[in-house]
Write a protein that holds these residues in place. Structure first.
Motif, short mmCIF file in Angstrom:
data_model
loop_
_atom_site.label_atom_id
_atom_site.label_comp_id
_atom_site.label_asym_id
_atom_site.label_seq_id
_atom_site.Cartn_x
_atom_site.Cartn_y
_atom_site.Cartn_z
N GLU A 251 7.26 7.92 -7.35
CA GLU A 251 7.47 6.68 -6.62
C GLU A 251 6.99 7.19 -5.19
O GLU A 251 6.74 8.08 -4.65
CB GLU A 251 9.03 7.62 -6.51
CG GLU A 251 10.16 6.93 -5.48
CD GLU A 251 9.84 7.93 -3.75
OE1 GLU A 251 10.52 8.25 -3.78
OE2 GLU A 251 9.87 5.85 -2.81
N VAL B 272 -0.36 7.08 2.10
CA VAL B 272 -0.73 6.16 0.23
C VAL B 272 -2.08 5.25 0.29
O VAL B 272 -2.42 4.85 -0.13
CB VAL B 272 0.47 5.47 0.04
CG1 VAL B 272 0.40 4.19 0.89
CG2 VAL B 272 0.37 4.98 -1.45
N PRO C 279 7.13 1.41 3.32
CA PRO C 279 7.53 0.83 4.55
C PRO C 279 7.04 -0.64 4.80
O PRO C 279 5.59 -0.73 5.02
CB PRO C 279 7.01 2.60 5.39
CG PRO C 279 5.60 2.37 4.32
CD PRO C 279 6.41 1.81 2.64
N ILE D 82 3.41 -1.00 6.39
CA ILE D 82 1.99 -0.87 5.79
C ILE D 82 2.51 -1.92 4.39
O ILE D 82 1.72 -1.50 2.84
CB ILE D 82 1.76 0.23 5.32
CG1 ILE D 82 2.81 1.31 4.86
CG2 ILE D 82 0.67 1.15 6.98
CD1 ILE D 82 1.79 2.16 4.00
C1 LIG Z 1 11.17 2.85 3.24
S1 LIG Z 1 10.94 4.43 3.42
C2 LIG Z 1 11.65 5.24 2.18
C3 LIG Z 1 11.49 6.84 2.80
C4 LIG Z 1 12.18 7.08 0.39
N1 LIG Z 1 11.17 6.82 -0.25
C5 LIG Z 1 13.25 6.37 0.53
O1 LIG Z 1 13.70 5.64 -0.73
O2 LIG Z 1 14.81 6.28 0.96
C6 LIG Z 1 8.75 4.84 3.45
C7 LIG Z 1 8.60 6.00 3.90
O3 LIG Z 1 7.44 6.23 3.51
C8 LIG Z 1 6.69 6.84 4.90
N2 LIG Z 1 5.32 6.32 5.00
C9 LIG Z 1 4.85 5.31 6.57
N3 LIG Z 1 3.69 5.62 6.11
C10 LIG Z 1 3.31 5.75 4.45
C11 LIG Z 1 1.77 5.99 4.60
N4 LIG Z 1 1.00 5.19 5.36
N5 LIG Z 1 1.40 6.68 4.13
C12 LIG Z 1 2.74 7.55 3.09
N6 LIG Z 1 3.91 7.60 3.15
C13 LIG Z 1 4.28 6.54 4.25
C14 LIG Z 1 7.72 6.81 5.55
O4 LIG Z 1 7.85 8.31 6.46
C15 LIG Z 1 8.95 6.60 4.72
O5 LIG Z 1 9.24 8.49 4.60
#
Ligand SMILES: C[S@@+](CC[C@H](N)C(=O)[O-])C[C@H]1O[C@@H](n2cnc3c(N)ncnc32)[C@H](O)[C@@H]1O
Length: 329
Positions: free
Chosen positions: A84, A104, A135, A138
């Motif tokens: 995930e 990521v 997110p 990205i």
């Molecule tokens: C749309 S949220 C989803 C959070 C969780 N998985 C959910 O479904 O409720 C996207 C997540 O990706 C993280 N995020 C943003 N940019 C990222 C990156 N470059 N690498 C890893 N995680 C990142 C954010 O902090 C956020 O927690």
């Protein structure tokens, strides 16, 4: 006797994480004496003042039914390792869960699934599935990066045809699956469809997320194809498709011309001729087979003409995710 004050205090203790056992005499028929409800995740977020960060596109999916629907889109996950992606990468292997912190876009998943058997590319997909509520900021560069890895069978695709179930803004999902002649047909459509079987499986209303984005969200599944529909290397496909859609309102000839230096500009007309394509076709009217022909001819020109080869590499940034991040054009 349990009074309302005791119940309020109990609720507060539960919310701040202190386990509570209530022992008392109470009269079940008296509604004032009902036990307090367990706080929801939303309430806990509010009490702990856990704010979402806009900079990280944090739109959390906390609704159990919506999470279940997203997971159902992935199909049968029995026996699978599930990665995930995002907030960090969580890998569930059997009953175990491993958490990786990192960006990521830079995270190398080649050695992540240690107990997963590698499969031949032409076999059924391996027992690993990547699921992510991505997110928004990205999601396009990430899928472009992963498409490159699919074409090169690297990272999670060193295990075989690893499937993906990912969220995107609704209109981005529509572009990914847009067929020939569809007004949404774009660079992203060709890049996704030449390598994968792509489907929009479900739309999650924006209001289900916390905080709610202004748009609805598509759940898109990707299964890498056994044979890519365009046979040239990824960097050639990426370049030809990008240049073609650069002038999406004009005839395809206009964008394709920019693939050639001025002294070799005559090759554009020749390329269209050889590919049996009318130069006044619009970019969104080109089929993937036509892109395949264009890419093969362009690739042979790069080998044949030294000047074009050098021009090609001057304008080429094969490792830059940022430069190709605007793949929606
Ligand atoms: C749309 S949220 C989803 C959070 C969780 N998985 C959910 O479904 O409720 C996207 C997540 O990706 C993280 N995020 C943003 N940019 C990222 C990156 N470059 N690498 C890893 N995680 C990142 C954010 O902090 C956020 O927690």
């Amino acid at each position: 006797m349990i009074t309302q004050k005791v119940l309020d205090l109990t609720l507060l203790l539960i919310v701040i994480g202190i386990p509570v056992v209530l022992i008392g005499l109470h009269n079940m028929s008296n509604p004032a004496l009902r036990l307090p409800p367990i706080p929801t995740i939303q309430e806990l977020i509010r009490v702990y003042k856990l704010g979402a960060r806009k900079r990280l596109s944090q739109n959390f999916l906390l609704n159990q039914a919506a999470i279940q629907k997203l997971v159902n889109c992935a199909g049968d996950l029995k026996g699978c390792s599930v990665c995930e992606t995002l907030s960090s990468a969580y890998t569930y292997i059997g009953k175990n869960m491993r958490i990786f912190h990192g960006d990521v876009l830079k995270f190398n998943m080649t050695d992540t699934f240690t107990n997963v058997e590698k499969r031949d590319w032409h076999d059924e997909p391996p027992d690993v599935h990547i699921i992510g509520n991505l997110p928004f900021n990205i999601s396009t560069p990430l899928i472009i990066l992963w498409l490159r890895q699919i074409s090169q069978r690297q990272g999670p695709w060193s295990y075989g045809r690893t499937r993906l179930t990912l969220t995107f803004q609704k209109e981005v999902g529509e572009r990914m699956v847009a067929d020939i002649m569809d007004k949404q047909r774009s660079r992203l459509s060709i890049m996704c469809q030449h390598l994968c079987d792509v489907k929009v499986k479900h739309i999650i209303p924006g209001k289900v997320f916390v905080p709610a984005p202004k748009v609805d969200v598509s759940v898109v599944t990707f299964t890498p194809l056994r044979m890519p529909r365009i046979t040239q290397p990824y960097h050639i496909v990426e370049k030809v498709v990008r240049h073609t859609f650069h002038y999406r309102q004009k005839y395809c000839k206009r964008g394709l011309e920019t693939l050639f230096p001025p002294d070799l500009s005559h090759l554009c007309g020749e390329m269209l001729d050889k590919a049996d394509i009318d130069p006044t076709t619009r970019p969104q009217q080109l089929s993937i087979d036509e892109f395949d022909r264009l890419c093969s001819i362009y690739s042979s020109y790069c080998e044949e003409y030294r000047g074009l080869f050098e021009y090609y590499y001057r304008d080429q940034h094969p490792n830059s995710v940022e430069l190709i991040a605007t793949a929606g054009d």
